[in-house]
Design a protein around this motif. Structure first.
Motif, PDB file in Angstrom:
ATOM      1  N   MET A   1     -66.981 110.016  41.921  1.00 47.49           N
ATOM      2  CA  MET A   1     -66.210 109.436  40.520  1.00 47.49           C
ATOM      3  C   MET A   1     -65.713 110.619  39.789  1.00 47.49           C
ATOM      4  SD  MET A   1     -67.269 106.900  38.013  1.00 47.49           S
ATOM      5  CE  MET A   1     -67.890 108.121  36.975  1.00 47.49           C
ATOM      6  N   MET A   2     -64.495 110.613  39.334  1.00 51.53           N
ATOM      7  CA  MET A   2     -64.011 111.537  38.469  1.00 51.53           C
ATOM      8  C   MET A   2     -64.473 111.560  36.903  1.00 51.53           C
ATOM      9  SD  MET A   2     -60.117 112.686  38.229  1.00 51.53           S
ATOM     10  CE  MET A   2     -59.689 114.562  39.099  1.00 51.53           C
ATOM     11  N   ARG A   3     -65.198 112.498  36.332  1.00 58.39           N
ATOM     12  CA  ARG A   3     -65.665 112.118  34.887  1.00 58.39           C
ATOM     13  C   ARG A   3     -64.601 112.564  33.928  1.00 58.39           C
ATOM     14  NH1 ARG A   3     -71.348 112.772  35.339  1.00 58.39           N
ATOM     15  NH2 ARG A   3     -71.421 111.423  33.477  1.00 58.39           N
ATOM     16  N   LYS A   4     -64.622 111.579  33.049  1.00 56.54           N
ATOM     17  CA  LYS A   4     -63.336 111.567  31.792  1.00 56.54           C
ATOM     18  C   LYS A   4     -63.875 112.239  30.675  1.00 56.54           C
ATOM     19  CE  LYS A   4     -63.160 107.269  31.308  1.00 56.54           C
ATOM     20  NZ  LYS A   4     -62.940 105.924  31.010  1.00 56.54           N
ATOM     21  N   VAL A   5     -63.155 113.286  30.363  1.00 57.44           N
ATOM     22  CA  VAL A   5     -63.365 114.134  29.190  1.00 57.44           C
ATOM     23  C   VAL A   5     -62.229 114.088  28.175  1.00 57.44           C
ATOM     24  CG1 VAL A   5     -63.588 116.636  28.509  1.00 57.44           C
ATOM     25  CG2 VAL A   5     -64.574 115.860  30.735  1.00 57.44           C
ATOM     26  N   LEU A   6     -62.570 113.735  26.994  1.00 53.93           N
ATOM     27  CA  LEU A   6     -61.564 113.623  26.020  1.00 53.93           C
ATOM     28  C   LEU A   6     -61.473 115.090  25.422  1.00 53.93           C
ATOM     29  CD1 LEU A   6     -59.548 112.035  24.113  1.00 53.93           C
ATOM     30  CD2 LEU A   6     -61.567 111.667  22.682  1.00 53.93           C
ATOM     31  N   LEU A   7     -60.381 115.712  25.169  1.00 52.41           N
ATOM     32  CA  LEU A   7     -60.009 116.675  24.417  1.00 52.41           C
ATOM     33  C   LEU A   7     -59.250 116.330  23.143  1.00 52.41           C
ATOM     34  CD1 LEU A   7     -59.783 119.645  24.134  1.00 52.41           C
ATOM     35  CD2 LEU A   7     -57.969 119.837  25.664  1.00 52.41           C
ATOM     36  N   VAL A   8     -60.103 116.665  22.156  1.00 52.13           N
ATOM     37  CA  VAL A   8     -59.341 116.618  20.776  1.00 52.13           C
ATOM     38  C   VAL A   8     -59.234 117.918  20.160  1.00 52.13           C
ATOM     39  CG1 VAL A   8     -59.826 115.312  18.327  1.00 52.13           C
ATOM     40  CG2 VAL A   8     -61.191 114.775  20.519  1.00 52.13           C
ATOM     41  N   GLU A   9     -57.660 118.282  19.911  1.00 56.60           N
ATOM     42  CA  GLU A   9     -57.460 119.451  19.512  1.00 56.60           C
ATOM     43  C   GLU A   9     -55.961 119.255  18.951  1.00 56.60           C
ATOM     44  OE1 GLU A   9     -56.852 122.813  18.680  1.00 56.60           O
ATOM     45  OE2 GLU A   9     -58.379 122.972  20.068  1.00 56.60           O
ATOM     46  N   ASP A  10     -55.729 119.846  17.928  1.00 57.66           N
ATOM     47  CA  ASP A  10     -54.349 119.623  17.415  1.00 57.66           C
ATOM     48  C   ASP A  10     -53.259 120.881  17.778  1.00 57.66           C
ATOM     49  OD1 ASP A  10     -54.458 121.222  13.801  1.00 57.66           O
ATOM     50  OD2 ASP A  10     -55.887 121.497  15.801  1.00 57.66           O
ATOM     51  N   SER A  11     -53.866 121.949  18.224  1.00 59.76           N
ATOM     52  CA  SER A  11     -53.086 122.911  18.492  1.00 59.76           C
ATOM     53  C   SER A  11     -52.502 122.866  20.105  1.00 59.76           C
ATOM     54  CB  SER A  11     -53.625 124.383  18.427  1.00 59.76           C
ATOM     55  OG  SER A  11     -53.382 125.131  19.463  1.00 59.76           O
ATOM     56  N   GLN A  12     -51.316 122.776  20.182  1.00 59.35           N
ATOM     57  CA  GLN A  12     -50.619 122.611  21.342  1.00 59.35           C
ATOM     58  C   GLN A  12     -50.803 123.561  22.549  1.00 59.35           C
ATOM     59  OE1 GLN A  12     -46.307 121.869  21.640  1.00 59.35           O
ATOM     60  NE2 GLN A  12     -46.451 121.434  23.829  1.00 59.35           N
ATOM     61  N   ALA A  13     -50.999 124.880  22.069  1.00 63.41           N
ATOM     62  CA  ALA A  13     -51.210 125.806  22.922  1.00 63.41           C
ATOM     63  C   ALA A  13     -52.916 125.766  23.264  1.00 63.41           C
ATOM     64  CB  ALA A  13     -51.129 127.319  22.288  1.00 63.41           C
ATOM     65  N   GLN A  14     -53.601 125.627  22.463  1.00 62.22           N
ATOM     66  CA  GLN A  14     -55.192 125.336  22.917  1.00 62.22           C
ATOM     67  C   GLN A  14     -55.236 123.969  23.722  1.00 62.22           C
ATOM     68  OE1 GLN A  14     -58.130 126.779  21.980  1.00 62.22           O
ATOM     69  NE2 GLN A  14     -57.086 128.755  20.954  1.00 62.22           N
ATOM     70  N   ARG A  15     -54.597 122.922  23.428  1.00 59.01           N
ATOM     71  CA  ARG A  15     -54.471 121.772  24.297  1.00 59.01           C
ATOM     72  C   ARG A  15     -54.081 122.112  25.554  1.00 59.01           C
ATOM     73  NH1 ARG A  15     -52.032 118.515  19.999  1.00 59.01           N
ATOM     74  NH2 ARG A  15     -50.108 118.618  21.205  1.00 59.01           N
TER      75      ARG A  15
END
Length: 124
Positions: A1-15
């Protein structure tokens, strides 16, 4: 099963950089661009882990973390704070809000990946 990670980041490059890194390691990545969006997302689709930037519009990472950790529904979701605020105090304050790990940017990919793997292992 694939684990779900939420990425919270306002910079598009970093995202783009971080989400690519996470996907390459086999995780299913969702994105939120600020804290308010992040909280809404977690309520709806309970990710396995949250990677959280600190400096963001509308609501900062400290506040998001505090809210996640004070809600019985989300308190067990591991939170990795990931920030350019690399001072000892920032780290201390992040851990005080309940963060499970704190990584200063710029980080080595292996550091972030290793930390996430460790936290997801603890959980299972």
């Amino acid at each position: 099963m694939m684990r779900k990670v939420l990425l919270v980041e306002d910079s598009q490059a970093q995202r783009e950089m971080i989400s690519t890194l996470l996907r390459e390691n086999g995780w299913n990545v969702s994105i939120a661009c600020d804290g308010v969006e992040a909280l809404e997302f977690v309520q709806q689709s309970s990710p396995d882990l949250v990677v959280l930037d600190i400096v963001m519009p509308r609501m900062n990472g400290y506040e998001v973390c505090r809210r996640l950790k004070s809600d019985p529904k989300t308190m067990n979701v591991p939170v990795v704070m990931c920030s350019s605020k690399g001072e000892e105090f920032d780290r201390y304050w992040g851990m005080k809000q309940g963060a499970d790990a704190y990584i200063a940017k710029p980080f080595q990919p292996i550091e972030l990946i290793g930390t996430i793997k460790q936290l997801l292992r603890k959980e299972t």
